[in-house]
Structure formats: structure tokens, C-alpha cells
Write a protein that holds these residues in place. Sequence first.
Motif: not given
Lengths: 208, 208
Positions: A30-36, A123-125, B32-36, B123-126
Motif C-alpha cells: 500500500x505504501x509503495x505500490x504492489x509492483x514497486x 488491488x488491481x494487479x 499488465x498492471x501499472x508498475x509492470x 488505480x492504487x499506485x501512489x
Amino acid sequence: MLREPAIEPRSEPRQEPRQEILRTAARLFQQRGYDATSMNDVAAALKLSKGGLYHHFESKDEILFHIMSHAMEITEERVINVVRRIDASSVAGAEERLRMLIRLHIQVVLSPEDREVTVMLHENHPLPPALRRKIIGRKKDYLHFVENLVADVQRKRSSQSLVTPRAAALALVGMINWIYQWYKPDGPLTGEALVVQYTEIFFRGAVG
Amino acid sequence: MLREPAIEPRSEPRQEPRQEILRTAARLFQQRGYDATSMNDVAAALKLSKGGLYHHFESKDEILFHIMSHAMEITEERVINVVRRIDASSVAGAEERLRMLIRLHIQVVLSPEDREVTVMLHENHPLPPALRRKIIGRKKDYLHFVENLVADVQRKRSSQSLVTPRAAALALVGMINWIYQWYKPDGPLTGEALVVQYTEIFFRGAVG
């Protein structure tokens, strides 16, 4: 299922290590984002070796899946299991089940200690399809439970409502789950005020 | 603001290149997901050079911010601007504004061509704090608009409802925005049935 006894001394957290991993990972996601967030980040935050972490979970997707499963378990235990214990043979009993469901579901969403886990349900991942289907299946089971409660109250009240139990259940789950998007513990709307007002909206609006 | 004329011949899409970049990026982020998804992936999907992409957007966060801004613009244009044109001096007019808001907001959420952009609002990405604050500000403006419509109808109807305009607005926005989580165009609940039933729930439940 989520516990694993420590067999030999190790530097890992000894009590419920899997649960502790899931909670810490959820907080980092939650703090950094799932993929990060990397497996290394999760291991470091837990003071685990990377090997120690992989001993419990093979991949980050597996961690996310277990966080989501744990969130569904929390919901099932704190909401469904409690509601089921209420005798629904009378009109008042069926209504009480629905009232209690609204109250308890809101409490789960607002609970500070569970929030870091339950919010991950949104979470949308994209998970691998097999894992994704399992989570979707449990969400559908919950929705059907709500739908059946609504149908039961409508039937026992001989309701003439235009609203189908399905549309009602979707609206209710939506308005409650959305709370995580805006709720601030120190904001003007208290948890209790939310319970009272959402119950009012739902009973007047959807049950008829 | 979202258009930028092509000054010299280039291999980039010539019409509204920024909008095309935003739509393509939004689609990739969801798949694919934001971070990916990397800037390289976005450039490749658009048959742009990486330099061509960076000419328009400095970073992936900037792209996400502009997707979210564009989603809010779509909502403002298709919902708020239309609703504002309805004369609300009578009770019936004030009610019509609220009915129209429910219908149009649901239409935006269901719109196949806008969905890839509007769903990114969840999107939950911070985002970096400054960008995040701008999006939150626009979401709050929308919520206040809904809150004021509810307050106006309650006032004109001399409603005795226990439900405050704020709780009502939060419940409404929640139940509508949640639709993206479960709606299937070929599912049993049509868009029109949703509009009718959500309007019924909200008017009976929250307006009093």
C-alpha cells in the motif's frame, strides 16, 4: 492453515510467521505500490533472509493471493459466521440479519488492524488466472450471501420493491467497500454514523 | 490542453497524439498492471520511439496523472455540465438534476470507449504528493456537487430524512463507481436496469 509452527530456532518471527509476512507485505504494497515492492523489500522489512521468505512463499503473486484469501477469511468469520447465528425465522430476525451484516461489514472495512489486509482486495494487479478465479469465487459467494438475505427480508415483508435482490446486494457491497477510498478516522463522519445512515439508505431504498 | 499540433512530419500518430498515448497507456496498465508496464512498452505499442514518447510525457507517473485528469474531465463534461443545464428552481427540476446525475454517471462508468481511461481513477499506485492532491481535489469537487444536489432536493421536498447529504453522496458515488468491479456487458443486469434500480434505491433511501 495460516499458522506454521517453528520447528527449529531461527531468526524469523516465531509466532504465526506467515500471517506476519502477509501483514507486513500488505503494508508495503500500500505504501509503495504492489509492483514497486520487491521480495527483497518484504524480506528486509521482516529482517528475514530472502531464503527465509521464499521458504514461506514462492512468489509475490502468491503473497498477494494469500493476503486476499486472508481478507476474505476475515470477512467470512467476522460477518457471515456472526450473521448466520441469528435466527431468521421471523420477519424481525431476517431484518436483524441484514442490519447486522451492514454493521459488521462496515466494521471490517474500518478496522485499523485489518485494514492493511482487507484493502488489498481492491488491488488491481492481475493475478495468474487460477489464483484470480479463486478470489473471484469467494467474492461471488459473499455477494450471494447478501443477495439471499435481501431476498429473504423482501419475501417475509411481502415487499413490492422494484429493486431485485441482486441489484440491491451489488449496491450495498459497493457503497460499503467504497468507504476505504475516502474514510478518515478523524473525519466528520464517525463509524457509528455511517452504520446508521447506510442502514437507513439501504432499508428504505432497497428492501421496500 | 490535451491536443498538440504536429509541427513537422514524424512517425507519431498525428491526430491528438497525447490522447492516443493516454488511451493506449491506460489499456496497457489495465492488462499488465501499472508498475509492470514500462515506458518502452507504451512506446512500442504506439510504434513511437522512446524519445517520441518522452517528448509528450516526462515519466510514467505523469502519464498516469494525465489519464486520471482526463477521466475527471470526461466526468465533468458528460455529467456535471449536462446536469447544470437543467433548471432546478422547482422541486421537479431539482429531482430531475439528481436523476440525470445518476443516469449519466452510470453511463460514464459503463461506456466501453471511456472505460479504459475512467477505470484508472481507481488505480492504487501512489502518485507524487503534488499530483495526487490535484486528483483528490477534483474528486472532492465532484462529491460536493452531488452533495449539493441532494441537499437541494431534500430542502425543496422538506425531507425529514435521517440521511445527511454528505453520507448520501458518498453512498451514491460508492455504489456507482463500484460497478466497474463486477459489470459484464453481456451479464444479466443491463445498463438501463441498473439506472432504474439504483435511482430507486437512492431516491427512496436517501432523499426521503
